[in-house]
Motif scaffolding. Sequence first.
Motif, PDB file in Angstrom:
ATOM      1  N   VAL A 136      -3.740   0.947  11.646  1.00 58.78           N
ATOM      2  CA  VAL A 136      -2.802   0.139  10.382  1.00 58.78           C
ATOM      3  C   VAL A 136      -4.438  -0.540   9.991  1.00 58.78           C
ATOM      4  N   SER A 137      -5.284  -0.929  10.497  1.00 57.34           N
ATOM      5  CA  SER A 137      -5.633  -0.998  10.216  1.00 57.34           C
ATOM      6  C   SER A 137      -6.787  -0.230   8.950  1.00 57.34           C
ATOM      7  N   ASP A 191      -1.969   5.346  -3.019  1.00 57.76           N
ATOM      8  CA  ASP A 191      -2.936   4.633  -2.366  1.00 57.76           C
ATOM      9  C   ASP A 191      -3.716   5.268  -1.535  1.00 57.76           C
ATOM     10  N   ALA A 204      -7.628   1.516   1.536  1.00 57.03           N
ATOM     11  CA  ALA A 204      -6.857   0.732   0.831  1.00 57.03           C
ATOM     12  C   ALA A 204      -7.918   0.427  -0.339  1.00 57.03           C
ATOM     13  N   THR A 205      -8.938  -0.791   0.329  1.00 60.89           N
ATOM     14  CA  THR A 205      -9.445  -1.950  -0.472  1.00 60.89           C
ATOM     15  C   THR A 205     -10.307  -1.041  -1.246  1.00 60.89           C
ATOM     16  N   HIS A 248       3.083  -4.284   7.955  1.00 63.97           N
ATOM     17  CA  HIS A 248       1.561  -4.737   7.707  1.00 63.97           C
ATOM     18  C   HIS A 248       1.056  -3.964   5.663  1.00 63.97           C
ATOM     19  N   GLY A 249       2.621  -4.553   4.577  1.00 66.79           N
ATOM     20  CA  GLY A 249       2.504  -4.613   4.012  1.00 66.79           C
ATOM     21  C   GLY A 249       2.477  -2.943   3.384  1.00 66.79           C
ATOM     22  N   ILE A 250       2.687  -1.870   4.093  1.00 62.34           N
ATOM     23  CA  ILE A 250       2.658  -0.523   3.802  1.00 62.34           C
ATOM     24  C   ILE A 250       3.717  -0.097   3.344  1.00 62.34           C
ATOM     25  N   GLN A 300      -5.540   0.045   5.942  1.00 59.68           N
ATOM     26  CA  GLN A 300      -5.637  -1.266   4.680  1.00 59.68           C
ATOM     27  C   GLN A 300      -7.134  -0.824   4.096  1.00 59.68           C
ATOM     28  N   CYS A 301      -8.361  -0.851   5.434  1.00 55.34           N
ATOM     29  CA  CYS A 301      -9.396  -1.026   4.749  1.00 55.34           C
ATOM     30  C   CYS A 301      -9.434  -0.079   4.066  1.00 55.34           C
ATOM     31  N   ILE A 359       0.774  -1.261  -0.011  1.00 57.45           N
ATOM     32  CA  ILE A 359       0.024  -0.096   0.060  1.00 57.45           C
ATOM     33  C   ILE A 359       0.646   1.369  -0.009  1.00 57.45           C
TER      34      ILE A 359
END
Length: 218
Positions: free
Chosen positions: A113-114, A49, A120-121, A25-27, A117-118, A2
């Motif tokens: 973080v959540s 993103d 970003a989707t 966390h993929g960031i 991620q939220c 992300i």
Amino acid sequence: MIRLLIVDDHAMVRSGLSMLLHGHHGIEVVGEASEGDEAIAKAEELRPDVVLMDLSMPHGKDGMTATTELKQKQPHTAVLILTMHDDDEYLFRAISIGASGYILKNAPHDELVSAIQCVATGDAYLYPTATKRLMGEFMSRMKDGVDSSEPYGTLSEREKEILGWLAKGYTNKEIGESLFISVKTVETHRSHLMEKLGLKTRPELIKFAAKKGLLNFE
């Protein structure tokens, strides 16, 4: 990964968030900005993103204005508001201009973080108490039969109150003293309500208020 752009007027906050989030966390933190114009330019250059956007940036373009312009230019970029303002006025306005999420600066690391991620989707994120208040506002409007497509129905109760005072000729200072709020807060509410109603001048405001029966001087 992300791709994340961090926007905050405090260098230490940006640095801390960058160290906290980058590589985890993929960031991937691809850039930082200290005010709105820089954020818009960096977003166009870096194509993140998610933009993590502060609202209060007194030394440049504020987060609300920047979010509005950024979403017009890059509608597919998610904007997550990160702010100290636990306030319905800011929350509802942020949602109305296209922000994908709203989270407070005192939120735990895992929640931030959540949230990133939220959004970003393509989903929306609100902190738990904000979700409850938003639902309450919606149910209240449904109960009162308020048409949210009608401009007046989009005003908050405070904005409606200030609209009435303005239409009766009171100054920002007089309104602030009567409502026990700062002149700056009155100016902010005034700007928001004029924008929502599509009004430019005081005569237009008075005419609108008269139609709504807001000029009772008792």
